[in-house]
Write a protein that holds these residues in place. Structure first.
Motif, PDB file in Angstrom:
ATOM      1  N   ASP A   1      31.888  24.804 -15.697  1.00  0.00           N
ATOM      2  CA  ASP A   1      30.603  24.029 -15.331  1.00  0.00           C
ATOM      3  C   ASP A   1      30.064  23.323 -16.424  1.00  0.00           C
ATOM      4  O   ASP A   1      29.884  22.024 -16.285  1.00  0.00           O
ATOM      5  N   ALA A   2      30.376  23.992 -17.590  1.00  0.00           N
ATOM      6  CA  ALA A   2      29.830  23.131 -18.916  1.00  0.00           C
ATOM      7  C   ALA A   2      30.754  22.197 -19.248  1.00  0.00           C
ATOM      8  O   ALA A   2      30.182  21.289 -19.932  1.00  0.00           O
ATOM      9  N   VAL A   3      32.049  22.030 -18.820  1.00  0.00           N
ATOM     10  CA  VAL A   3      32.638  20.865 -19.256  1.00  0.00           C
ATOM     11  C   VAL A   3      33.289  19.821 -17.947  1.00  0.00           C
ATOM     12  O   VAL A   3      34.058  18.868 -18.005  1.00  0.00           O
ATOM     13  N   ALA A   4      33.042  20.433 -16.869  1.00  0.00           N
ATOM     14  CA  ALA A   4      33.300  19.811 -15.661  1.00  0.00           C
ATOM     15  C   ALA A   4      32.826  18.336 -15.524  1.00  0.00           C
ATOM     16  O   ALA A   4      31.481  17.930 -15.866  1.00  0.00           O
ATOM     17  N   GLY A   5      33.761  17.501 -15.521  1.00  0.00           N
ATOM     18  CA  GLY A   5      33.416  15.827 -15.593  1.00  0.00           C
ATOM     19  C   GLY A   5      33.263  15.285 -16.851  1.00  0.00           C
ATOM     20  O   GLY A   5      32.956  14.091 -16.823  1.00  0.00           O
ATOM     21  N   LEU A   6      33.290  16.251 -17.801  1.00  0.00           N
ATOM     22  CA  LEU A   6      33.039  15.602 -19.217  1.00  0.00           C
ATOM     23  C   LEU A   6      34.200  15.017 -19.883  1.00  0.00           C
ATOM     24  O   LEU A   6      35.162  15.488 -19.908  1.00  0.00           O
ATOM     25  N   ARG A   7      34.180  13.694 -20.141  1.00  0.00           N
ATOM     26  CA  ARG A   7      35.184  13.015 -20.707  1.00  0.00           C
ATOM     27  C   ARG A   7      34.646  12.223 -22.092  1.00  0.00           C
ATOM     28  O   ARG A   7      33.661  11.764 -22.232  1.00  0.00           O
ATOM     29  N   MET A   8      35.654  12.040 -22.971  1.00  0.00           N
ATOM     30  CA  MET A   8      35.460  11.563 -24.086  1.00  0.00           C
ATOM     31  C   MET A   8      36.654  10.639 -24.612  1.00  0.00           C
ATOM     32  O   MET A   8      37.588  10.499 -23.954  1.00  0.00           O
TER      33      MET A   8
END
Length: 175
Positions: free
Chosen positions: A52-59
């Motif tokens: 959940d902490a990284v879901a959908g997180l992009r860089m």
């Protein structure tokens, strides 16, 4: 040994040619999975943030270089932490950046040596009786890789002992 030789070659290329990061959108979860995959014998010691902490997180990152930087920091953390302890990886978003923090339970780094550990061929303990191996290239490469991304790497003391290294990447989006 493969990583060590690769780091020496990369350091030589860096000093000769400089470094360009071919950035593209990268999911943070992919970065974490690939980096931890480099440590199959010790993966149980690496504690990752929840999905959940990284879901959908992009860089924005060059995938190969970003993995190399994170692997170098994790490798140091594993080498410096007692074998029965874990290495913690955390992810946060702050001021348009993705922060990937790796915390060890090693001896820590005296304040006067914190900037020098990012110099090529520099180690905090250069004595012949030190307890871990290495040539002092990993953190040098990490800093250069992060700078090629328009970011940086910082180190600070970890509460309770040890150090925390923070890689700073440009945030693309969080869905």
């Amino acid at each position: 040994m493969r990583r060590l030789v690769g780091n020496v070659e990369a350091a030589a290329r860096l000093d000769r040619d400089g470094m360009d990061a071919a950035t593209r959108p990268l999911r943070v979860g992919e970065l974490l999975t690939e980096a931890v995959g480099e440590f199959p014998q010790q993966s149980e010691r690496i504690r990752l943030p929840s999905g959940d902490a990284v879901a959908g997180l992009r860089m924005w990152a060059d995938p190969a270089l970003a993995v190399r930087a994170l692997v170098a920091v994790i490798e140091n953390a594993l080498a410096l932490s007692p074998p029965e302890t874990s290495v913690d990886v955390e992810v946060a978003v702050e001021a348009g950046e993705v922060l990937v923090a790796v915390s060890d339970r090693g001896p820590g780094i005296p304040e006067e040596k914190r900037d020098r550990i990012f110099d090529a061929f520099t180690q905090m303990d250069s004595s012949t009786t030190r307890s871990h191996e290495g040539m002092g290239i990993g953190l040098y490469l990490t800093r250069r890789i992060m700078q090629a991304h328009g970011g940086d790497v910082d180190v600070k003391p970890r509460e309770g002992g040890g150090s925390t290294f923070v890689l700073r990447f440009q945030l693309l989006e969080r869905r």
